[in-house]
Write a protein that holds these residues in place. Structure first.
Motif, PDB file in Angstrom:
ATOM      1  N   MET A   1     -16.655  11.012 -52.982  1.00 61.35           N
ATOM      2  CA  MET A   1     -15.332  11.173 -52.377  1.00 61.35           C
ATOM      3  C   MET A   1     -14.305  11.443 -53.470  1.00 61.35           C
ATOM      4  SD  MET A   1     -13.063   8.460 -50.138  1.00 61.35           S
ATOM      5  CE  MET A   1     -14.154   8.516 -48.715  1.00 61.35           C
ATOM      6  N   ILE A   2     -13.543  12.539 -53.337  1.00 54.30           N
ATOM      7  CA  ILE A   2     -12.477  12.871 -54.268  1.00 54.30           C
ATOM      8  C   ILE A   2     -11.218  12.126 -53.835  1.00 54.30           C
ATOM      9  CG2 ILE A   2     -11.074  14.719 -55.228  1.00 54.30           C
ATOM     10  CD1 ILE A   2     -13.400  16.613 -54.652  1.00 54.30           C
ATOM     11  N   ARG A   3     -10.701  11.267 -54.720  1.00 53.99           N
ATOM     12  CA  ARG A   3      -9.571  10.414 -54.377  1.00 53.99           C
ATOM     13  C   ARG A   3      -8.397  10.707 -55.304  1.00 53.99           C
ATOM     14  NH1 ARG A   3     -12.687   4.580 -53.834  1.00 53.99           N
ATOM     15  NH2 ARG A   3     -13.835   5.048 -51.924  1.00 53.99           N
ATOM     16  N   ARG A   4      -7.213  10.841 -54.700  1.00 56.15           N
ATOM     17  CA  ARG A   4      -6.004  11.066 -55.474  1.00 56.15           C
ATOM     18  C   ARG A   4      -4.875  10.232 -54.902  1.00 56.15           C
ATOM     19  NH1 ARG A   4      -8.402  16.125 -55.522  1.00 56.15           N
ATOM     20  NH2 ARG A   4      -8.676  16.987 -57.636  1.00 56.15           N
ATOM     21  N   VAL A   5      -3.983   9.797 -55.787  1.00 56.48           N
ATOM     22  CA  VAL A   5      -2.774   9.102 -55.363  1.00 56.48           C
ATOM     23  C   VAL A   5      -1.576   9.870 -55.916  1.00 56.48           C
ATOM     24  CG1 VAL A   5      -1.409   6.994 -55.515  1.00 56.48           C
ATOM     25  CG2 VAL A   5      -3.902   6.852 -55.270  1.00 56.48           C
ATOM     26  N   LEU A   6      -0.690  10.289 -55.042  1.00 56.08           N
ATOM     27  CA  LEU A   6       0.576  10.894 -55.442  1.00 56.08           C
ATOM     28  C   LEU A   6       1.634   9.802 -55.365  1.00 56.08           C
ATOM     29  CD1 LEU A   6       0.390  14.263 -53.453  1.00 56.08           C
ATOM     30  CD2 LEU A   6      -0.598  13.689 -55.684  1.00 56.08           C
ATOM     31  N   ASP A   7       2.278   9.522 -56.503  1.00 54.75           N
ATOM     32  CA  ASP A   7       3.193   8.390 -56.585  1.00 54.75           C
ATOM     33  C   ASP A   7       4.567   8.857 -57.052  1.00 54.75           C
ATOM     34  OD1 ASP A   7       3.945   5.796 -56.303  1.00 54.75           O
ATOM     35  OD2 ASP A   7       2.869   5.039 -58.062  1.00 54.75           O
ATOM     36  N   ASN A   8       5.547   7.970 -56.885  1.00 52.71           N
ATOM     37  CA  ASN A   8       6.926   8.230 -57.288  1.00 52.71           C
ATOM     38  C   ASN A   8       7.437   9.505 -56.612  1.00 52.71           C
ATOM     39  OD1 ASN A   8       9.406   8.095 -58.520  1.00 52.71           O
ATOM     40  ND2 ASN A   8       8.692   8.790 -60.527  1.00 52.71           N
ATOM     41  N   LEU A   9       7.545   9.441 -55.302  1.00 52.72           N
ATOM     42  CA  LEU A   9       7.945  10.591 -54.499  1.00 52.72           C
ATOM     43  C   LEU A   9       8.837  10.137 -53.358  1.00 52.72           C
ATOM     44  CD1 LEU A   9       6.076  10.349 -51.700  1.00 52.72           C
ATOM     45  CD2 LEU A   9       4.304  11.047 -53.312  1.00 52.72           C
ATOM     46  N   ARG A  10       9.490  11.101 -52.762  1.00 55.91           N
ATOM     47  CA  ARG A  10      10.235  10.872 -51.521  1.00 55.91           C
ATOM     48  C   ARG A  10       9.559  11.711 -50.438  1.00 55.91           C
ATOM     49  NH1 ARG A  10      16.024  12.537 -52.438  1.00 55.91           N
ATOM     50  NH2 ARG A  10      15.106  13.912 -54.005  1.00 55.91           N
ATOM     51  N   LEU A  11       9.059  11.046 -49.447  1.00 56.49           N
ATOM     52  CA  LEU A  11       8.184  11.665 -48.459  1.00 56.49           C
ATOM     53  C   LEU A  11       8.961  12.028 -47.196  1.00 56.49           C
ATOM     54  CD1 LEU A  11       5.194  12.343 -47.883  1.00 56.49           C
ATOM     55  CD2 LEU A  11       4.967  10.037 -46.948  1.00 56.49           C
ATOM     56  N   LEU A  12       8.816  13.264 -46.773  1.00 60.10           N
ATOM     57  CA  LEU A  12       9.422  13.746 -45.532  1.00 60.10           C
ATOM     58  C   LEU A  12       8.289  14.194 -44.624  1.00 60.10           C
ATOM     59  CD1 LEU A  12      11.974  14.387 -43.974  1.00 60.10           C
ATOM     60  CD2 LEU A  12      12.118  16.555 -45.172  1.00 60.10           C
ATOM     61  N   THR A  13       7.959  13.382 -43.633  1.00 58.44           N
ATOM     62  CA  THR A  13       6.730  13.608 -42.864  1.00 58.44           C
ATOM     63  C   THR A  13       6.847  14.707 -41.822  1.00 58.44           C
ATOM     64  OG1 THR A  13       7.270  11.968 -41.151  1.00 58.44           O
ATOM     65  CG2 THR A  13       6.139  11.174 -43.144  1.00 58.44           C
ATOM     66  N   CYS A  14       8.077  14.979 -41.325  1.00 59.20           N
ATOM     67  CA  CYS A  14       8.302  15.945 -40.232  1.00 59.20           C
ATOM     68  C   CYS A  14       7.612  15.531 -38.934  1.00 59.20           C
ATOM     69  CB  CYS A  14       7.863  17.351 -40.638  1.00 59.20           C
ATOM     70  SG  CYS A  14       8.843  18.061 -41.973  1.00 59.20           S
ATOM     71  N   GLN A  15       7.383  14.247 -38.765  1.00 60.35           N
ATOM     72  CA  GLN A  15       6.743  13.781 -37.536  1.00 60.35           C
ATOM     73  C   GLN A  15       7.680  13.971 -36.349  1.00 60.35           C
ATOM     74  OE1 GLN A  15       5.206   9.815 -37.921  1.00 60.35           O
ATOM     75  NE2 GLN A  15       3.778  10.373 -39.543  1.00 60.35           N
ATOM     76  N   PRO A  16       7.150  14.375 -35.189  1.00 60.17           N
ATOM     77  CA  PRO A  16       7.974  14.575 -33.999  1.00 60.17           C
ATOM     78  C   PRO A  16       8.673  13.286 -33.588  1.00 60.17           C
ATOM     79  CG  PRO A  16       5.800  15.539 -33.710  1.00 60.17           C
ATOM     80  CD  PRO A  16       5.733  14.715 -34.962  1.00 60.17           C
ATOM     81  N   GLY A  17       9.871  13.448 -33.058  1.00 65.54           N
ATOM     82  CA  GLY A  17      10.595  12.302 -32.524  1.00 65.54           C
ATOM     83  C   GLY A  17      11.427  11.551 -33.530  1.00 65.54           C
ATOM     84  N   ALA A  18      11.241  11.818 -34.824  1.00 64.38           N
ATOM     85  CA  ALA A  18      12.023  11.140 -35.848  1.00 64.38           C
ATOM     86  C   ALA A  18      13.304  11.918 -36.093  1.00 64.38           C
ATOM     87  CB  ALA A  18      11.212  11.009 -37.135  1.00 64.38           C
ATOM     88  N   ALA A  19      14.434  11.353 -35.685  1.00 60.26           N
ATOM     89  CA  ALA A  19      15.708  12.042 -35.870  1.00 60.26           C
ATOM     90  C   ALA A  19      16.113  12.018 -37.336  1.00 60.26           C
ATOM     91  CB  ALA A  19      16.784  11.383 -35.009  1.00 60.26           C
ATOM     92  N   GLY A  20      16.703  13.099 -37.816  1.00 64.96           N
ATOM     93  CA  GLY A  20      17.114  13.159 -39.205  1.00 64.96           C
ATOM     94  C   GLY A  20      15.930  13.395 -40.123  1.00 64.96           C
ATOM     95  N   TYR A  21      16.199  13.328 -41.405  1.00 65.38           N
ATOM     96  CA  TYR A  21      15.163  13.682 -42.375  1.00 65.38           C
ATOM     97  C   TYR A  21      14.165  12.562 -42.640  1.00 65.38           C
ATOM     98  CZ  TYR A  21      17.653  18.002 -43.341  1.00 65.38           C
ATOM     99  OH  TYR A  21      18.232  19.231 -43.229  1.00 65.38           O
ATOM    100  N   GLN A  22      14.573  11.292 -42.450  1.00 68.81           N
ATOM    101  CA  GLN A  22      13.642  10.167 -42.562  1.00 68.81           C
ATOM    102  C   GLN A  22      12.846  10.196 -43.871  1.00 68.81           C
ATOM    103  OE1 GLN A  22      13.353   7.670 -40.060  1.00 68.81           O
ATOM    104  NE2 GLN A  22      15.152   8.672 -39.195  1.00 68.81           N
ATOM    105  N   LEU A  23      13.545  10.299 -44.980  1.00 68.40           N
ATOM    106  CA  LEU A  23      12.884  10.249 -46.279  1.00 68.40           C
ATOM    107  C   LEU A  23      12.397   8.830 -46.555  1.00 68.40           C
ATOM    108  CD1 LEU A  23      15.368  12.447 -48.309  1.00 68.40           C
ATOM    109  CD2 LEU A  23      12.933  12.898 -48.096  1.00 68.40           C
ATOM    110  N   ARG A  24      11.203   8.709 -47.069  1.00 67.90           N
ATOM    111  CA  ARG A  24      10.644   7.403 -47.377  1.00 67.90           C
ATOM    112  C   ARG A  24       9.989   7.436 -48.751  1.00 67.90           C
ATOM    113  NH1 ARG A  24       5.813   6.657 -43.005  1.00 67.90           N
ATOM    114  NH2 ARG A  24       5.137   5.061 -44.476  1.00 67.90           N
ATOM    115  N   ASP A  25      10.056   6.304 -49.445  1.00 66.04           N
ATOM    116  CA  ASP A  25       9.452   6.186 -50.761  1.00 66.04           C
ATOM    117  C   ASP A  25       8.023   5.672 -50.623  1.00 66.04           C
ATOM    118  OD1 ASP A  25      11.840   6.940 -51.981  1.00 66.04           O
ATOM    119  OD2 ASP A  25      12.583   4.881 -51.967  1.00 66.04           O
ATOM    120  N   GLY A  26       7.299   5.777 -51.718  1.00 64.25           N
ATOM    121  CA  GLY A  26       5.971   5.179 -51.734  1.00 64.25           C
ATOM    122  C   GLY A  26       4.884   6.192 -51.987  1.00 64.25           C
ATOM    123  N   PRO A  27       3.701   5.732 -52.319  1.00 64.37           N
ATOM    124  CA  PRO A  27       2.610   6.643 -52.657  1.00 64.37           C
ATOM    125  C   PRO A  27       1.998   7.311 -51.425  1.00 64.37           C
ATOM    126  CG  PRO A  27       1.839   4.389 -52.702  1.00 64.37           C
ATOM    127  CD  PRO A  27       3.320   4.320 -52.471  1.00 64.37           C
TER     128      PRO A  27
END
Length: 398
Positions: A1-27
């Motif tokens: 299994m190829i495993r990677r962790v992307l860290d120190n980022l601001r995540l914008l998921t674009c999930q339906p129903g989430a109003a606004g940009y909903q930026l979240r921190d974390g790996p």
């Protein structure tokens, strides 16, 4: 299994129903080309490769859900003609338009079509695109339409990109069938669809429902053939006039109706109820210097899902920039930057019937774009500037 962790980022998921940009921190944790976890690193990933993204914004990789990327030749002369006052319809009736590209595409080999398409594809990929829809429609014989789709499938083997194909033989009536559009459907478009499906070349069925092409009744016959093969449908509809194509797609539970400058509130309501996406194509609106806007307010009021796409083609939208498409969506169609971003991620995936991309969620493909931006609105705000830092395709940086 190829495993990677992307860290120190601001995540914008674009999930339906989430109003606004909903930026979240974390790996963001990736494993074997999929998203394994978000927000924390699960047990067993202690030995994973960790990449520090320096606080950058990460979105789903972008999706161009309506292109005619495979073709031969160009139509620069028609560009001049339009500037001199000729209309789209006048050019088409004079033997130009789609039919001029048909002549060049018929004369090209499959290898030549691939070679011509690669620079256009590379331009999209360089702006964070990981999924591209490509239509046939410039061959207008069974063999030439199949040739186009074979070329499209080959592109996915030459570049780290996902290609989704659409059968668009009902794009125009070729000269040899002039005045016999029903014969063309019966002898080329419908039997060719069966052949394309048997060869595994087609993911959806499209058509051009317009006065200069095919009627809604004719498109209904093509959609019957698609249904018999278990293929979803979409349609170029209400671009130059109101022909009822968008409601036909909605009645058939189709994926999308595209262009839609002449759609009305009733069309918007029918599409919303059916879950049919309104795919907006500002590149064609800009190139043709149109003045009638798609009914954006009606789409919003009805809750119609809106996607954006380049409509890359040689005649009416020679556009190979998804970022410029987003800017045009905002400046020309008055979409918000958030609507533009969703239009090339979650909503574009929906327009293609895809459920494993366009949104950052556990289990989805690890197709990601990493941006050198402070705020997501920059993706629509800038003109002629590419802030892409990195693109991940199935978990691999490329």
């Amino acid at each position: 299994m190829i495993r990677r962790v992307l860290d120190n980022l601001r995540l914008l998921t674009c999930q339906p129903g989430a109003a606004g940009y909903q930026l979240r921190d974390g790996p963001l944790v990736l494993a074997d080309g999929r998203i394994e976890a978000m927000g924390s690193i699960p047990a067993g990933f202690e030995d994973a490769e960790i990449t520090d993204l320096g606080g950058r914004v990460v979105t789903p990789a972008l999706i161009d859900c309506h292109t005619h990327l495979v073709f031969a030749g160009d139509r620069a002369r028609e560009f001049e003609m339009r500037l001199q006052g000729a209309s789209y319809q006048e050019i088409a009736r004079a033997g130009g338009g789609i039919l001029s590209t048909v002549t060049a595409t018929r004369a090209a080999s499959e290898d030549e079509l691939v070679d011509a398409a690669l620079p256009r594809l590379d331009a999209l990929v360089a702006e964070g695109v990981a999924t591209v829809e490509i239509k046939s429609g410039y061959g207008l014989t069974i063999d030439d339409e199949l040739k186009m789709l074979r070329a499209a499938r080959r592109l996915a083997r030459l570049r780290p990109v996902r290609i989704v194909t659409s059968w668009l033989a009902a794009h125009a009536v070729p000269p040899e069938y002039a005045g016999r559009s029903d014969d063309y459907l019966d002898q080329i478009a419908i039997p060719g669809l069966t052949a394309a499906h048997a060869e595994g070349l087609v993911d959806a069925v499209d058509g051009f429902c317009e006065e200069i092409a095919f009627s809604a009744a004719q498109m209904a016959r093509l959609f019957d053939a698609a249904a018999a093969l278990g293929l979803p449908v979409k349609l170029h509809a209400e671009q130059l006039s109101h022909q009822g194509g968008s409601r036909l797609v909605a009645q058939r539970g189709g994926l999308s109706a595209d262009h839609l400058e002449y759609a009305d509130s009733g069309d918007a309501a029918a599409m919303a109820q059916a879950g049919t996406v309104a795919t907006l194509l500002p590149g064609a609106f800009y190139t043709l210097r149109e003045t009638r806007l798609p009914p954006i307010a009606a789409f919003r009021q009805a809750g119609t899902v809106m996607a954006l796409a380049s409509d890359c083609n040689p005649g009416t939208s020679p556009l190979t920039s998804i970022l410029l498409t987003m800017n045009m969506g905002a400046t020309l169609f008055r979409l918000t930057p958030e609507e533009c971003l969703r239009g090339v991620t979650a909503n574009a995936a929906r327009a293609l019937g895809l459920t494993d991309c366009g949104v950052i969620a556990v289990g989805n493909r690890a197709d990601l774009a990493v941006w050198d931006i402070d705020h997501p609105a920059e993706l629509s705000y800038r003109i002629g500037f590419n802030p892409l830092h990195a693109r991940y395709f199935e978990g691999e940086r490329c």
